[in-house]
Design a protein around this motif. Structure first.
Motif, PDB file in Angstrom:
ATOM      1  N   GLY A 458      -6.958  59.498 -14.335  1.00 24.77           N
ATOM      2  CA  GLY A 458      -7.138  60.943 -14.275  1.00 24.77           C
ATOM      3  C   GLY A 458      -6.347  61.678 -15.335  1.00 24.77           C
ATOM      4  O   GLY A 458      -5.843  61.085 -16.301  1.00 24.77           O
ATOM      5  N   ALA A 459      -6.249  62.992 -15.156  1.00 17.90           N
ATOM      6  CA  ALA A 459      -5.517  63.835 -16.096  1.00 17.90           C
ATOM      7  C   ALA A 459      -4.035  63.497 -16.047  1.00 17.90           C
ATOM      8  O   ALA A 459      -3.488  63.167 -14.991  1.00 17.90           O
ATOM      9  N   CYS A 460      -3.384  63.583 -17.190  1.00 21.82           N
ATOM     10  CA  CYS A 460      -1.961  63.251 -17.273  1.00 21.82           C
ATOM     11  C   CYS A 460      -1.144  64.231 -16.432  1.00 21.82           C
ATOM     12  O   CYS A 460      -1.610  65.312 -16.046  1.00 21.82           O
ATOM     13  N   ASP A 461       0.095  63.863 -16.171  1.00 22.42           N
ATOM     14  CA  ASP A 461       0.951  64.665 -15.292  1.00 22.42           C
ATOM     15  C   ASP A 461       1.165  66.085 -15.816  1.00 22.42           C
ATOM     16  O   ASP A 461       1.205  67.047 -15.039  1.00 22.42           O
ATOM     17  N   GLU A 462       1.293  66.243 -17.131  1.00 24.68           N
ATOM     18  CA  GLU A 462       1.465  67.595 -17.678  1.00 24.68           C
ATOM     19  C   GLU A 462       0.283  68.485 -17.312  1.00 24.68           C
ATOM     20  O   GLU A 462       0.451  69.642 -16.921  1.00 24.68           O
ATOM     21  N   ASP A 463      -0.925  67.937 -17.447  1.00 22.04           N
ATOM     22  CA  ASP A 463      -2.122  68.717 -17.111  1.00 22.04           C
ATOM     23  C   ASP A 463      -2.146  69.062 -15.627  1.00 22.04           C
ATOM     24  O   ASP A 463      -2.532  70.167 -15.236  1.00 22.04           O
ATOM     25  N   MET A 464      -1.741  68.111 -14.788  1.00 26.77           N
ATOM     26  CA  MET A 464      -1.717  68.368 -13.352  1.00 26.77           C
ATOM     27  C   MET A 464      -0.712  69.462 -13.019  1.00 26.77           C
ATOM     28  O   MET A 464      -0.987  70.366 -12.212  1.00 26.77           O
ATOM     29  N   TYR A 465       0.454  69.390 -13.625  1.00 33.17           N
ATOM     30  CA  TYR A 465       1.473  70.403 -13.351  1.00 33.17           C
ATOM     31  C   TYR A 465       1.038  71.783 -13.864  1.00 33.17           C
ATOM     32  O   TYR A 465       1.294  72.810 -13.210  1.00 33.17           O
ATOM     33  N   PRO A 498       0.006  61.266 -23.471  1.00 34.77           N
ATOM     34  CA  PRO A 498      -0.088  61.875 -24.807  1.00 34.77           C
ATOM     35  C   PRO A 498       1.017  61.384 -25.740  1.00 34.77           C
ATOM     36  O   PRO A 498       2.158  61.191 -25.318  1.00 34.77           O
ATOM     37  N   ASN A 499       0.652  61.195 -26.973  1.00 30.35           N
ATOM     38  CA  ASN A 499       1.645  60.799 -27.985  1.00 30.35           C
ATOM     39  C   ASN A 499       2.557  61.972 -28.342  1.00 30.35           C
ATOM     40  O   ASN A 499       2.261  63.139 -28.043  1.00 30.35           O
ATOM     41  N   ASN A 500       3.666  61.637 -28.979  1.00 29.29           N
ATOM     42  CA  ASN A 500       4.612  62.631 -29.513  1.00 29.29           C
ATOM     43  C   ASN A 500       5.261  63.487 -28.430  1.00 29.29           C
ATOM     44  O   ASN A 500       5.650  64.629 -28.677  1.00 29.29           O
ATOM     45  N   LYS A 501       5.379  62.916 -27.237  1.00 30.86           N
ATOM     46  CA  LYS A 501       6.049  63.625 -26.147  1.00 30.86           C
ATOM     47  C   LYS A 501       7.447  63.050 -25.905  1.00 30.86           C
ATOM     48  O   LYS A 501       8.388  63.785 -25.652  1.00 30.86           O
ATOM     49  N   LYS A 509       1.531  51.350 -24.037  1.00 27.80           N
ATOM     50  CA  LYS A 509       1.245  50.766 -22.721  1.00 27.80           C
ATOM     51  C   LYS A 509       2.497  50.116 -22.115  1.00 27.80           C
ATOM     52  O   LYS A 509       2.473  48.995 -21.632  1.00 27.80           O
ATOM     53  N   SER A 510       3.563  50.889 -22.148  1.00 27.13           N
ATOM     54  CA  SER A 510       4.866  50.408 -21.687  1.00 27.13           C
ATOM     55  C   SER A 510       5.215  51.051 -20.351  1.00 27.13           C
ATOM     56  O   SER A 510       5.094  52.268 -20.189  1.00 27.13           O
ATOM     57  N   ARG A 511       5.674  50.229 -19.389  1.00 31.57           N
ATOM     58  CA  ARG A 511       6.111  50.802 -18.106  1.00 31.57           C
ATOM     59  C   ARG A 511       7.287  51.752 -18.326  1.00 31.57           C
ATOM     60  O   ARG A 511       7.348  52.818 -17.703  1.00 31.57           O
ATOM     61  N   ASP A 512       8.221  51.370 -19.186  1.00 31.94           N
ATOM     62  CA  ASP A 512       9.347  52.266 -19.473  1.00 31.94           C
ATOM     63  C   ASP A 512       8.841  53.602 -19.993  1.00 31.94           C
ATOM     64  O   ASP A 512       9.368  54.663 -19.643  1.00 31.94           O
ATOM     65  N   GLY A 513       7.797  53.548 -20.824  1.00 33.65           N
ATOM     66  CA  GLY A 513       7.201  54.780 -21.334  1.00 33.65           C
ATOM     67  C   GLY A 513       6.583  55.606 -20.225  1.00 33.65           C
ATOM     68  O   GLY A 513       6.711  56.836 -20.197  1.00 33.65           O
ATOM     69  N   GLY A 514       5.909  54.930 -19.299  1.00 36.33           N
ATOM     70  CA  GLY A 514       5.306  55.632 -18.169  1.00 36.33           C
ATOM     71  C   GLY A 514       6.349  56.352 -17.338  1.00 36.33           C
ATOM     72  O   GLY A 514       6.161  57.503 -16.915  1.00 36.33           O
ATOM     73  N   VAL A 515       7.480  55.675 -17.097  1.00 37.51           N
ATOM     74  CA  VAL A 515       8.573  56.278 -16.325  1.00 37.51           C
ATOM     75  C   VAL A 515       9.157  57.473 -17.076  1.00 37.51           C
ATOM     76  O   VAL A 515       9.365  58.557 -16.505  1.00 37.51           O
ATOM     77  N   LYS A 516       9.384  57.271 -18.363  1.00 39.96           N
ATOM     78  CA  LYS A 516      10.026  58.317 -19.157  1.00 39.96           C
ATOM     79  C   LYS A 516       9.115  59.536 -19.321  1.00 39.96           C
ATOM     80  O   LYS A 516       9.567  60.683 -19.272  1.00 39.96           O
ATOM     81  N   ALA A 521       7.341  65.101 -18.053  1.00 46.37           N
ATOM     82  CA  ALA A 521       6.359  66.045 -17.513  1.00 46.37           C
ATOM     83  C   ALA A 521       6.956  66.860 -16.369  1.00 46.37           C
ATOM     84  O   ALA A 521       6.684  68.064 -16.239  1.00 46.37           O
ATOM     85  N   MET A 522       7.788  66.222 -15.560  1.00 45.28           N
ATOM     86  CA  MET A 522       8.419  66.950 -14.458  1.00 45.28           C
ATOM     87  C   MET A 522       9.405  67.991 -14.991  1.00 45.28           C
ATOM     88  O   MET A 522       9.514  69.099 -14.445  1.00 45.28           O
ATOM     89  N   LYS A 523      10.093  67.634 -16.032  1.00 42.44           N
ATOM     90  CA  LYS A 523      11.014  68.595 -16.659  1.00 42.44           C
ATOM     91  C   LYS A 523      10.252  69.842 -17.111  1.00 42.44           C
ATOM     92  O   LYS A 523      10.684  70.979 -16.872  1.00 42.44           O
TER      93      LYS A 523
END
Length: 699
Positions: A458-465, A498-501, A509-516, A521-523
């Motif tokens: 689905g839509a990335c977290d930024e879009d959802m927020y 999204p890139n450059n975030k 495709k990194s789990r660490d990237g997903g967490v970060k 996005a929450m910030k």
């Protein structure tokens, strides 16, 4: 041709299947997720009983091959038999194509599948009937195709078992069955997570080579078709083995009884495990688990949940202070283990925003997810109810009008919504939340301009927020408080965003990237929210739905259930650490206590800030149901099994005592009967209440 040669298609495929099974088991034994050492007897059982189980499973799945081979003959094409059969096939094809058949009654794709199958059968029979000169060649290529199909399925199953182990550390289970239902999301996830084109290209090349070798060694069957008497002999031997397999497979599965959980998983046959998960998707607690008399089990429960009586959890929650109808935003974060955060020992600085927010919040440091799937987390925070055997209530038919978090907010005059960046059809979320009075805001509610990045989930977290801010701004104009439950999606394989975030590329495709990225996005969400007029009157509840992985050395490795959780409301909730043991089912009753809500409750979850709360936590899979209390983990399982483990903290000098999550789990020699009874009381009464429809909302 000897009888053994007439079995050549079977035993050549069997040899290939056994080779694949051996190679797969070797890979899984040495896989990094297999965090265990094996004693000699474990290895012997893995590679003897395991392969014996594979043999009998192959016998069952080769039933289609037997049916195909046994009907190969030339006599059925003789005049007039061939023309009669062809005429009947044509008539059947016309009937299923234009008539109202039982296939149409079932609907869906079934009519198209039936028509396609009969059409292919009719065309092939016609070719073999009307082109006798080419009959042997056509038959050869059909035989080759059937062998190729078996080879590709054997290879595909081996690869699937490997990737499933890579994700979950077990053979196929209930999750694999669920994945078959949501093929769009799952296939899309595979496409985005793995190098599919090279993988499948290699798969087809290997399958073609293996097929060539097997056909070369087995084509004598179609070059010299067995006579009728020989087919009777072949069928007699095959059907005898077929019947024996029905007895042997469950017998061998019962021998998977090592203390080492990984050894049991490696010994198991994946296909049979899949079958068991399929047929046991809903487990009858009273049939499979240890029970106590109903009157005793409720007496036991009432000792744990003050104010309850009879065969119910209904009780009155009365606050002495005035209710505070602040807005509430609940954020459940996808796959967010506690050990991603700095305070729990992570040194990679993956969650700088959440680390900082925790210091400004009421932080629950000893907090456990109840399960290892999103639907379990959603069930826990929505129904505040223990995980019951089988499927989550979210995905059951009887999932509507339950006593829920949303129903309490509705009673208090709140707008209530569930927000999700993907399609809420997935995992039955839409049906569950809509059926319990929630408005739904999911990907279908987004305009194309509101989606800047999306993957299969689905839509990335930024879009959802961003969407959530718009929705809440509109809700704030209605002069009613709102409760919005947001479920994130970005911290999920394939971990694209999204890139450059952040400093990890979105296509890595990194789990660490997903967490970060989830933290990033929450910030941004809180930066936007803090500028809105409703922010000062809002309480934020933040927790994970489950951990990133559930694999471990025991049935319920407790470190795989430890998640972060906090309640943030500057000026209203004082920053502090709550260190007692608790579960996801307790977070919302605790929030209601902080808001001074008075209400009738059916929740198993409790306000942990009350003096009568007795610390405990629930953790479970779809069949192993656990209770943590007094540094003991009690697990009840099907076949009336009970296990208990003493939990001994593995002290880590780098991490503060309140945030240490790793324990040795050693079997208890002398059973803690009191804890066994307490565990049974929670899970038996929960199953009983659901079964008797006593967990419906209070009107």
């Amino acid at each position: 041709m000897t009888l053994s040669k007439k079995f050549s298609p079977f035993y050549n495929l069997l040899i290939f299947y056994i080779i694949v099974s051996i190679v797969l088991r070797i890979f899984l034994v040495f896989h990094p997720i297999t965090q265990s050492s094996f004693v000699f007897i474990d290895i012997v059982k893995i590679f003897t009983l395991g392969l014996l189980s594979d043999f009998f499973v192959f016998v069952l799945v080769s039933g289609f091959l037997w049916l195909y081979l046994i009907f190969i003959s030339n006599s059925k094409y003789l005049n007039p038999t061939g023309y009669i059969i062809f005429g009947l096939l044509v008539a059947l094809l016309l009937y299923v194509s234009f008539g109202n058949t039982i296939l149409n009654e079932y609907g869906g794709a079934l009519p198209a599948i039936g028509i396609t199958f009969i059409a292919i059968k009719t065309i092939l029979f016609g070719l073999l009937l009307f082109l006798p000169k080419y009959r042997n060649k056509i038959r050869f290529w059909l035989f080759t195709f059937v062998i190729f199909l078996y080879v590709i399925l054997i290879l595909q199953n081996g690869i699937s078992e490997y990737f499933f182990w890579n994700e979950f550390g077990v053979k196929y289970n209930f999750i694999a069955v669920n994945y078959l239902v949501y093929t769009n999301e799952v296939i899309g996830n595979i496409m985005e997570s793995y190098p599919v084109i090279p993988l499948f290209s290699g798969l087809f090349i290997i399958a073609a080579l293996v097929t060539y070798l097997i056909v070369k060694r087995s084509k004598n069957y179609i070059e010299s078709i067995p006579a009728f008497v020989d087919k009777i002999k072949i069928s007699g031997i095959y059907l005898t083995l077929f019947g024996l397999s029905f007895l042997a497979i469950p017998f061998l599965a019962a021998r998977e009884n090592s203390q080492n959980i990984f050894a049991n998983e490696l010994e198991a046959n994946g296909i049979y495990r899949f079958y068991l998960a399929f047929v046991n998707s809903e487990l009858d607690y009273f049939k499979f688990y240890k029970t106590m008399p109903n009157n005793e089990v409720y007496v036991q429960l009432h000792e744990q949940i003050p104010g309850t009586s009879e065969e119910s959890t209904l009780r009155q929650i009365k606050s002495e202070a005035a209710e505070n109808h602040k807005n509430v935003v609940l954020i459940t974060i996808e796959s967010y283990s506690a050990d991603f955060m700095k305070v729990y020992g992570n040194e990679q600085n993956l969650t700088p925003f959440l680390d900082n927010l925790a210091t400004k919040s009421l932080q629950f440091t000893n907090f456990y997810a109840v399960g290892n799937r999103t639907v379990r987390g959603l069930e826990a925070v929505t129904l505040c109810f223990p995980p019951t055997a089988g499927e989550s209530v979210v995905k059951r038919v009887d999932n509507k009008n339950k006593f829920s978090t949303g129903s309490i907010f509705k009673q208090k005059g709140y707008n209530v919504k569930f927000m999700y960046g993907g399609d809420a059809f997935f995992d039955n979320m839409e049906d569950f939340f809509a059926g319990n009075g929630y408005g739904i805001v999911d990907k279908k509610a987004f305009t194309p301009e509101e989606i800047t990045f999306a993957n299969i989930w689905g839509a990335c977290d930024e879009d959802m927020y961003n969407k959530a801010i718009k929705v809440m701004n509109n809700e704030a104009k209605e002069n009613k408080p709102f409760f919005n439950h947001i479920m994130t999606v970005s911290n999920h394989r394939p971990f694209t965003y999204p890139n450059n975030k952040i400093d990890i590329p979105g296509d890595a495709k990194s789990r660490d990237g997903g967490v970060k990225y989830t933290d990033f996005a929450m910030k941004n969400f809180f930066a936007m929210a803090s500028k809105q007029p409703w922010f000062a009157n809002t309480v934020f509840v933040i927790l994970a739905d489950h951990c990133a992985s559930s694999a471990g050395k025991t049935e319920l490795p407790i470190e795989k259930y430890r998640i972060p959780a906090m309640i943030y409301s500057p000026g209203y909730i004082q920053p502090q650490k709550y260190t007692n043991l608790m579960s996801q089912i307790d977070i919302m009753p605790t929030l209601f206590g902080l808001l001074n809500f008075s209400y009738q409750s059916k929740f198993y979850g409790q306000d942990v800030l009350k003096s009568d709360y007795k610390p405990r936590a629930f953790i479970a899979t779809y069949q192993d149901l656990g209770l943590i209390k007094d540094n003991v983990l009690t697990i009840i399982s099907p076949k009336q099994k009970v296990k208990q483990f003493q939990l001994t903290l593995k002290k880590d000098q780098k991490t503060a005592p309140d945030f240490q999550i790793y324990y040795d789990q050693n079997p208890i020699i002398k059973e803690r009967t009191d804890l066994v009874k307490e565990t049974i009381s929670y899970y038996q009464t929960a199953s009983d209440i659901l079964k008797k429809k006593k967990y419906q909302k209070v009107n």
